[in-house]
Design an enzyme around this catalytic site. Sequence first.
Site, PDB file in Angstrom:
ATOM      1  N   GLU A 149      63.498  29.634  28.628  1.00 46.77           N
ATOM      2  CA  GLU A 149      63.398  31.037  28.194  1.00 46.77           C
ATOM      3  C   GLU A 149      64.355  31.930  28.973  1.00 46.77           C
ATOM      4  O   GLU A 149      64.860  31.548  30.032  1.00 46.77           O
ATOM      5  CB  GLU A 149      61.964  31.559  28.331  1.00 46.77           C
ATOM      6  CG  GLU A 149      61.482  31.572  29.757  1.00 46.77           C
ATOM      7  CD  GLU A 149      60.503  32.687  30.070  1.00 46.77           C
ATOM      8  OE1 GLU A 149      60.719  33.833  29.643  1.00 46.77           O
ATOM      9  OE2 GLU A 149      59.533  32.407  30.781  1.00 46.77           O
TER      10      GLU A 149
ATOM     11  N   LYS B 240      50.171  33.479  36.492  1.00 50.21           N
ATOM     12  CA  LYS B 240      50.138  34.119  37.808  1.00 50.21           C
ATOM     13  C   LYS B 240      48.779  34.743  38.055  1.00 50.21           C
ATOM     14  O   LYS B 240      48.119  35.213  37.140  1.00 50.21           O
ATOM     15  CB  LYS B 240      51.237  35.174  37.893  1.00 50.21           C
ATOM     16  CG  LYS B 240      52.589  34.521  38.064  1.00 50.21           C
ATOM     17  CD  LYS B 240      53.641  35.464  38.609  1.00 50.21           C
ATOM     18  CE  LYS B 240      54.837  34.650  39.066  1.00 50.21           C
ATOM     19  NZ  LYS B 240      56.078  35.046  38.400  1.00 50.21           N
TER      20      LYS B 240
ATOM     21  N   ASP C 100      45.174  44.270  26.994  1.00 49.72           N
ATOM     22  CA  ASP C 100      46.481  43.707  27.328  1.00 49.72           C
ATOM     23  C   ASP C 100      46.405  42.191  27.475  1.00 49.72           C
ATOM     24  O   ASP C 100      45.998  41.666  28.512  1.00 49.72           O
ATOM     25  CB  ASP C 100      47.027  44.346  28.611  1.00 49.72           C
ATOM     26  CG  ASP C 100      48.479  43.983  28.865  1.00 49.72           C
ATOM     27  OD1 ASP C 100      49.023  43.115  28.145  1.00 49.72           O
ATOM     28  OD2 ASP C 100      49.089  44.566  29.788  1.00 49.72           O
TER      29      ASP C 100
HETATM   30  N1  PSU Z   1      55.073  35.167  34.028  1.00 52.36           N
HETATM   31  C1  PSU Z   1      55.871  34.818  35.057  1.00 52.36           C
HETATM   32  N2  PSU Z   1      57.201  35.063  34.984  1.00 52.36           N
HETATM   33  C2  PSU Z   1      57.760  35.650  33.888  1.00 52.36           C
HETATM   34  C3  PSU Z   1      56.900  35.987  32.795  1.00 52.36           C
HETATM   35  C4  PSU Z   1      55.575  35.723  32.910  1.00 52.36           C
HETATM   36  O1  PSU Z   1      55.385  34.285  36.044  1.00 52.36           O
HETATM   37  O2  PSU Z   1      58.974  35.872  33.855  1.00 52.36           O
HETATM   38  C5  PSU Z   1      57.496  36.546  31.544  1.00 52.36           C
HETATM   39  C6  PSU Z   1      57.561  35.452  30.476  1.00 52.36           C
HETATM   40  O3  PSU Z   1      58.708  35.656  29.689  1.00 52.36           O
HETATM   41  C7  PSU Z   1      56.321  35.712  29.647  1.00 52.36           C
HETATM   42  C8  PSU Z   1      56.270  37.216  29.701  1.00 52.36           C
HETATM   43  O4  PSU Z   1      56.414  35.239  28.329  1.00 52.36           O
HETATM   44  O5  PSU Z   1      56.635  37.559  31.017  1.00 52.36           O
HETATM   45  C9  PSU Z   1      54.902  37.751  29.351  1.00 52.36           C
HETATM   46  O6  PSU Z   1      54.972  39.126  29.288  1.00 52.36           O
HETATM   47  P1  PSU Z   1      53.763  39.951  28.621  1.00 52.36           P
HETATM   48  O7  PSU Z   1      52.634  39.834  29.613  1.00 52.36           O
HETATM   49  O8  PSU Z   1      54.290  41.317  28.471  1.00 52.36           O
HETATM   50  O9  PSU Z   1      53.472  39.266  27.315  1.00 52.36           O
HETATM   51 MN    MN Z   2      51.124  42.854  27.601  1.00 50.47          MN
END
Ligand code: PSU
Ligand code: MN
EC number: 4.2.1.70
Length: 313
Positions: free
Chosen positions: A25, A159, A138
């Site tokens: 990604e 995380k 969220d």
């Molecule tokens: N978690 C991590 N590192 C990251 C992300 C998540 O430890 O870089 C990034 C990934 O691309 C994941 C995105 O798909 O954040 C999720 O964001 P959101 O919570 O806005 O969906």
């Molecule tokens: Mn989100």
Amino acid sequence: MSASFHVSESVAAALAEGRPVVALESTIISHGLPQPRNLEAAREFEQMLVERGVTPATIAVLDGVPQIGLDESGIERIALGGSMAKASVRDLPILAARRASGATTVAATAWLAARAGVRVFATGGLGGVHRGASETFDESADLDTLAGVPVAVVSAGVKSVLDIAATLERLETLSVPVVGYGTDEFPSFWLASSGHRLDWRVDSAAEVAAILRAQDAWRAEGAGAQGLVVANPISLAEQWDPVEHDRVLTEALAAADTAGVRGKAVTPFLLKYIVGASGGTSLEVNLDIARGNVRVAAEIATAYAAACHGREE
Ligand code: PSU
Ligand code: MN
């Protein structure tokens, strides 16, 4: 306008010849790691795959067109082109219409990988359910997307900034299978464990490949197209000091609250804050985690390609 994406020559050739491919990604590069380490990391992940006989397919949107496999200049744009949008699946048509560029999240990367026929994907951490989600709603689109795209995502869990228990519950509701890779517990990214036990443990890439083949067989029957979460923990020797981890985490969550960050800005805010507050330690652990996931994904993709083509490993 054709609803198309572009597959790089090397990825197209590997897929046509039944050779292993691993998707990577780009949001982790643009929004998850600081410059210039992000560019080094993007190159290193690709190189690790190449050394293992696996074709890398780093995925991002450039000038409106989703790219499955980036060349060196594409990687540089993602890493250094400051204003990259963070693109989830819903953003793809908007980027296309505007001919704009974006770094793809786990959701968008898996979704695009599936369209190109790439079955295995390596990342750092998965998105999940945020703390306080019962108020904010969220929850990352990563979870719902994996319910509908047949891609195995190798991650070190989610995380600890997230609500891990709720994330596992949602994956269960969404019928996304989760297996621990050499572990009975779901990892918590920087730490090898989270205290949450998993139903299923696998101990080899061949076992994962067999699960993917079983999913393929169901899909051929017209059944659903679920992904697979392969949870690959960092080793105890390499993990972050748990006391330091807890201290920085508490600080980061309080800072996000004070700053009033919302929506898709939440994850990048927390990640950036934690790198700063840990004096860079979290970043080194983060990179070790991603490397470990790339290694496991390479093994799984190799075993899967062999299984698909009736080859011995
Ligand atoms: N978690 C991590 N590192 C990251 C992300 C998540 O430890 O870089 C990034 C990934 O691309 C994941 C995105 O798909 O954040 C999720 O964001 P959101 O919570 O806005 O969906
Ligand atoms: Mn989100």
